[in-house]
Design a protein around this motif. Sequence first.
Motif, PDB file in Angstrom:
ATOM      1  N   ILE A   1       0.766  -1.163   0.109  1.00 54.66           N
ATOM      2  CA  ILE A   1      -0.058   0.020  -0.105  1.00 54.66           C
ATOM      3  C   ILE A   1       1.074   1.268   0.050  1.00 54.66           C
ATOM      4  N   CYS A   2       1.938   1.445   0.408  1.00 57.78           N
ATOM      5  CA  CYS A   2       2.897   2.443   0.546  1.00 57.78           C
ATOM      6  C   CYS A   2       3.769   2.719  -0.807  1.00 57.78           C
ATOM      7  N   HIS A   3       3.587   1.806  -1.700  1.00 62.13           N
ATOM      8  CA  HIS A   3       4.414   1.958  -3.029  1.00 62.13           C
ATOM      9  C   HIS A   3       3.721   3.068  -3.768  1.00 62.13           C
ATOM     10  N   PRO A   4       4.411   3.829  -4.270  1.00 56.83           N
ATOM     11  CA  PRO A   4       3.963   5.135  -4.963  1.00 56.83           C
ATOM     12  C   PRO A   4       2.851   4.937  -6.291  1.00 56.83           C
TER      13      PRO A   4
ATOM     14  N   TYR B   1       0.566   2.780  -5.882  1.00 61.43           N
ATOM     15  CA  TYR B   1      -0.819   2.855  -5.459  1.00 61.43           C
ATOM     16  C   TYR B   1      -1.187   4.163  -4.617  1.00 61.43           C
ATOM     17  N   ALA B   2      -0.569   5.090  -5.091  1.00 59.78           N
ATOM     18  CA  ALA B   2      -1.139   6.331  -4.541  1.00 59.78           C
ATOM     19  C   ALA B   2      -2.345   6.732  -4.396  1.00 59.78           C
ATOM     20  N   ASP B   3      -3.209   6.232  -5.454  1.00 64.84           N
ATOM     21  CA  ASP B   3      -4.603   6.600  -5.728  1.00 64.84           C
ATOM     22  C   ASP B   3      -5.441   5.551  -5.012  1.00 64.84           C
ATOM     23  N   VAL B   4      -4.966   4.692  -4.272  1.00 61.56           N
ATOM     24  CA  VAL B   4      -5.759   3.704  -3.436  1.00 61.56           C
ATOM     25  C   VAL B   4      -6.049   4.369  -2.246  1.00 61.56           C
ATOM     26  N   GLU B   5      -7.425   4.224  -1.830  1.00 58.11           N
ATOM     27  CA  GLU B   5      -7.817   4.882  -0.740  1.00 58.11           C
ATOM     28  C   GLU B   5      -8.191   3.647   0.271  1.00 58.11           C
ATOM     29  N   ILE B   6      -7.876   3.790   1.442  1.00 57.87           N
ATOM     30  CA  ILE B   6      -8.409   3.004   2.723  1.00 57.87           C
ATOM     31  C   ILE B   6      -9.896   3.757   2.936  1.00 57.87           C
TER      32      ILE B   6
END
Length: 111
Positions: free
Chosen positions: A48-51, A53-58
């Motif tokens: 999840i911290c990989h750039p 995946y920056a658009d992923v929202e928890i």
Amino acid sequence: MSATTEEKIRTPYDAKHVAIVDTGRTVWALYIPDPEQACDPQAVADNICHPKYADVEIVATVERFYKKEGAHFSGWVVAGNGGNSDGIPNKRQAMKSLRLLIQDRFGRAGQ
């Protein structure tokens, strides 16, 4: 190819596009806008911290707590929409609460 077809097509921002990743003691509800990434939500959660995946929202989480580990209760807590639930005694009920929270969030987002 036109510029339009070269652009990535973004997934609609709705509850249908939320992936639930269950790791046992923690459950994440992830909105993953990239359809290719959405094919493997576990990989997204693991990184999840990989750039990329920056658009992923928890959107929300469910977490298990134990008295024997220092918590004030044994049970599950659902967190999202700016708050936390009271302790929920079993995972089945916690998952129902998680799904309701997701529906509530996206129901209001579209209004």
